[in-house]
Design a protein around this motif. Sequence first.
Motif, short mmCIF file in Angstrom:
data_model
loop_
_atom_site.label_atom_id
_atom_site.label_comp_id
_atom_site.label_asym_id
_atom_site.label_seq_id
_atom_site.Cartn_x
_atom_site.Cartn_y
_atom_site.Cartn_z
N GLU B 164 0.89 -1.09 -0.12
CA GLU B 164 0.14 0.18 -0.12
C GLU B 164 0.83 1.38 0.01
OE1 GLU B 164 -2.92 -0.09 3.09
OE2 GLU B 164 -3.49 -2.30 2.53
N LYS B 165 1.81 1.07 0.71
CA LYS B 165 2.69 2.54 0.94
C LYS B 165 3.41 2.69 -0.59
CE LYS B 165 3.60 4.02 5.12
NZ LYS B 165 2.39 3.36 5.53
N TYR B 168 1.17 4.91 -2.22
CA TYR B 168 1.09 6.20 -1.77
C TYR B 168 2.10 7.07 -2.34
CZ TYR B 168 2.74 9.63 1.92
OH TYR B 168 3.18 10.76 2.48
N TYR B 169 3.60 6.42 -2.51
CA TYR B 169 4.54 7.08 -3.04
C TYR B 169 4.23 7.30 -4.49
CZ TYR B 169 7.53 6.90 0.95
OH TYR B 169 8.16 6.98 2.28
#
Lengths: 136, 176
Positions: B164-165, B168-169
């Motif tokens: 998920e991160k 985000y990035y």
Amino acid sequence: MKAFLRVLKTGDLVIITVLISVSFLPFAVFYMQQSQNTNTDHEAVISVDNEEVKHITLTEHEGTDVFDISKFEDEINTIEVVDGRIRIKSATCPDQVCVRTGYISEPGETIVCLPHKLIVEVHTTNEDTEADIISS
Amino acid sequence: MTKNQRLVYIALLAAQAVIISLLERAIPFPFAIAPGAKLGLANIITCMALYTLPLKDAGKVVAIRLVLATLLGGTISTFMYSAAGAVLSFFGMLAVKKLGASRISLIGVSTTGAVLHNIGQLTVASWIAQTWTVLLYLPVLAFIGILSGIAIGVAANYLLTHIEKLNYYMALRELR
């Protein structure tokens, strides 16, 4: 398998087919060359650092020959010829890829020991081969 | 993605790739039929870099991985093989990816990478050995390369969709 099929797209299949056919390209070129050459006598050429070290006639070879090739002091490859097949029996190289290649006997097959720059190649003997046999 | 975040991300990917290729060297390869074949697990990272970073930074990841992996347990000759393989496969993967995500998935990209890596290595090997018959070994390597490429494509696809991160990035990058 389900995950695989969900990811896979038709373009991937096209690419994989292209890659497989490309990987057989050297074979096609090689057999075109071979078909012009009708000679069926096989010989093995052992070379170290691009210098031919030994020729062995493989056709009609019988029995077992074992010998060492060592151009430099601690770089020893023990080569074994058994009934027209040749292999590297043991070697002092770190990766042992040459030993695991096993026996070769057909023209075009090679055993390569890159750490020792040693190559064993099987050729068909040409009549015009110069007969300089350098034994180490 | 700010400059620092991008630097950290590049470093992270490069470090993972180095560790993966070192670990991979410790795995004895079970296929006795194909000496010299490798799984090419580090290709996961190259795929990730290609899909999440701009071209220049993905190139940096590959270059750092190449140099570090050599310094941590390679020789000049292994560097030559892997450099030829890595450069060729990087540009091949880039070209295949350019065909568009609607036609080509990660599987196609990573198999191209695997096979081109083999082609690059064998070309250098045949140049060193001064005999092109070394290339006759290509079908064996390419077959295993395609199989592992498919597996790595699936794995990299899982990574891309499940972290998920990362989304985000990637969103941050689009904002810039």
